[in-house]
Scaffold this motif. Structure first.
Motif, PDB file in Angstrom:
ATOM      1  N   ASN A 139     -28.604 -15.299 -16.405  1.00 15.86           N
ATOM      2  CA  ASN A 139     -28.604 -13.921 -15.362  1.00 15.86           C
ATOM      3  C   ASN A 139     -27.712 -13.271 -14.536  1.00 15.86           C
ATOM      4  OD1 ASN A 139     -29.321 -16.545 -13.621  1.00 15.86           O
ATOM      5  ND2 ASN A 139     -30.104 -15.041 -12.338  1.00 15.86           N
ATOM      6  N   ASP A 169     -32.948  -8.327  -7.623  1.00 17.86           N
ATOM      7  CA  ASP A 169     -33.500  -9.218  -8.880  1.00 17.86           C
ATOM      8  C   ASP A 169     -32.470  -9.937  -9.722  1.00 17.86           C
ATOM      9  OD1 ASP A 169     -35.936  -8.313  -8.302  1.00 17.86           O
ATOM     10  OD2 ASP A 169     -35.706  -5.977  -9.185  1.00 17.86           O
ATOM     11  N   ARG A 217     -31.038 -10.147 -13.506  1.00 19.06           N
ATOM     12  CA  ARG A 217     -31.353 -10.295 -14.225  1.00 19.06           C
ATOM     13  C   ARG A 217     -30.751 -11.011 -15.726  1.00 19.06           C
ATOM     14  NH1 ARG A 217     -29.180  -4.031 -14.208  1.00 19.06           N
ATOM     15  NH2 ARG A 217     -27.035  -5.041 -13.604  1.00 19.06           N
ATOM     16  N   ILE A 220     -34.860  -7.538 -18.997  1.00 19.71           N
ATOM     17  CA  ILE A 220     -35.739  -8.787 -18.174  1.00 19.71           C
ATOM     18  C   ILE A 220     -35.584  -8.773 -16.797  1.00 19.71           C
ATOM     19  CG2 ILE A 220     -36.826 -10.390 -18.335  1.00 19.71           C
ATOM     20  CD1 ILE A 220     -36.700 -10.535 -21.200  1.00 19.71           C
ATOM     21  N   ASN A 221     -36.099  -8.856 -16.327  1.00 20.48           N
ATOM     22  CA  ASN A 221     -35.663  -9.349 -15.085  1.00 20.48           C
ATOM     23  C   ASN A 221     -36.590 -10.959 -14.480  1.00 20.48           C
ATOM     24  OD1 ASN A 221     -34.631  -6.883 -13.897  1.00 20.48           O
ATOM     25  ND2 ASN A 221     -36.600  -6.292 -12.346  1.00 20.48           N
ATOM     26  N   GLY A 222     -35.746 -11.516 -14.443  1.00 26.45           N
ATOM     27  CA  GLY A 222     -35.971 -12.539 -14.374  1.00 26.45           C
ATOM     28  C   GLY A 222     -34.812 -14.225 -14.758  1.00 26.45           C
ATOM     29  N   THR A 242     -40.481 -15.137 -16.169  1.00 24.18           N
ATOM     30  CA  THR A 242     -40.345 -13.921 -14.778  1.00 24.18           C
ATOM     31  C   THR A 242     -41.817 -14.006 -14.460  1.00 24.18           C
ATOM     32  OG1 THR A 242     -39.855 -11.642 -15.479  1.00 24.18           O
ATOM     33  CG2 THR A 242     -41.257 -12.374 -17.294  1.00 24.18           C
TER      34      THR A 242
END
Length: 391
Positions: free
Chosen positions: A99, A107, A109, A123-125, A140
């Motif tokens: 990420n 965030d 990502r 996806i944000n996580g 997430t």
């Protein structure tokens, strides 16, 4: 957007089981040559998070993340607009997941790195693992392709070829996925009671805890469905590493030394060999090692990996934690040397007969089926490090 932060946990407590005490007979185990990957990168701080069967390694450093292959390194770039990243998993195609983040408060990502390119998966996580089919799992709290705060309690996700599914069977409880095998079985932690889970074809099994414990976490699963993780009464400071299979339930793997307060299993290969760490101080990234020792569990025996380094390998290197083991027996992790923390690679070079360790606790076997780790927990997260490692 609230960044994902999880508190990892560890195993064990009181046991009512059959003691499989270590005999003093000789057992054939490998000796390993040690490659100081941190020395090769020139970084004072580095750790290896995963390795594939070709010996390719995903590495994090303070200066960024790296892909190691055949003695050379490739730098992994964050997603456009971001300036920090961390990597967590790699598959046999050389695809790496991780990420990236921008400034403080932005965030996480999720991305896949492959062939020199870093690509968002929308996806944000935080993704933690990828299998050979390119399926990615992680956690997430919403954002990205999902509406903001769609999962206020945290959701475990499975991404595959542009499609993302939520693994949770209850969106009112926290979930995060830490591992996936080539049969698409997923493991992680869930629920307010913090329990390890195994998801198989959409069916989620609570793996429970070791006897009298209240907390468990599943960190990895091999292609046979064997799971490793930790179980404890309160969490990190009193846990024990465990190995789970459907036929045996949870087995306590013990700890290396009587003075150790905890242990945890982080990785497993298809031979059922487990790696992790054991110790009494949970400052996992301290440059002096803080008494942590990397272990190998093989043939019903727990070994200190520091005792298995071949003569002539790196002097002064203390292996503090092993994060992954491939199907050829190669092991990666982190260790302390000269006041620095370096990523390492161990490669088997021989098989010799050595006396089985007798200083550790006996290995206990349990008939009760229990589960591995627990629900999505928030843990301290440094704004200067994009990734939170399983621990």
């Amino acid at each position: 957007m609230v960044l994902l932060k999880w508190k990892s946990c560890i195993t064990a407590i009181t046991f009512t089981a059959i003691s499989l005490t270590a005999s003093k007979s000789a057992l054939a185990v490998s000796l390993y040559s040690l490659t100081d990957l941190g020395n090769l990168t020139g970084e004072a701080y580095s750790y290896a998070s995963d390795i594939n069967d070709s010996g390719e390694v995903a590495i994090n450093t303070l200066g960024g993340s790296l892909f190691y292959s055949n003695g050379s390194f490739q730098k992994i770039s964050p997603l456009p607009g971001d300036n920090q990243l961390g990597v967590t998993g790699i598959n046999n195609l050389g695809q790496v997941v991780g990420n990236s983040v921008g400034n403080i408060g932005s965030d996480n990502r999720a991305f896949i790195y492959s062939g020199g390119t870093t690509q968002s998966i929308g996806i944000n996580g935080i993704p933690y693992a990828i299998n050979d089919s390119g399926e990615v799992v992680g956690g997430t709290t919403g954002g990205g392709i999902f509406p903001k705060l769609a999962f206020p309690y945290g959701a475990a996700f499975l991404y595959n070829n542009g499609t993302t599914n939520i693994i949770n069977n209850n969106l009112e409880q926290n979930y995060v996925a830490y591992g996936i095998n080539n049969r698409s079985q997923v493991v992680g932690i869930f629920g307010s009671s913090s329990r390890a889970f195994l998801s198989d074809n959409g069916i989620i099994t609570n793996l429970g805890t070791l006897p009298d414990d209240k907390y468990s976490q599943a960190n990895d699963v091999n292609d046979l469905g064997q799971v490793v993780g930790s179980s404890g009464l309160t969490g990190v400071n009193d846990s024990r590493a465990f190995l789970y299979s459907s036929s045996t339930g949870l087995q306590n793997l013990g700890k290396l030394r009587p003075t150790d307060l905890f242990s945890t299993g982080l990785g497993i290969n298809n031979l059922g060999q487990v790696v992790g760490y054991s110790g009494s101080n949970n400052n996992f990234f301290a440059a002096d090692g803080n008494g942590l020792r990397a272990f190998l569990y093989s043939d019903n025996t727990l070994y200190d990996l520091n005792d298995l380094i071949a003569p002539g390998s790196e002097a002064g290197f203390t292996l503090t934690a092993a994060s992954a083991i491939n199907n050829n027996g190669q092991i990666v992790g982190r260790g302390a040397i000269n006041g620095e923390l370096h990523a390492f690679l161990l490669t088997p070079i021989s098989s010799v007969s050595v006396a089985e360790p007798t200083s550790g606790f006996p290995i206990l076997s349990f008939g009760a089926v229990v589960i591995l780790f627990t629900a999505l927990k928030r843990k301290p997260h440094s704004s200067s490090v994009a990734i939170q490692q399983r621990s």
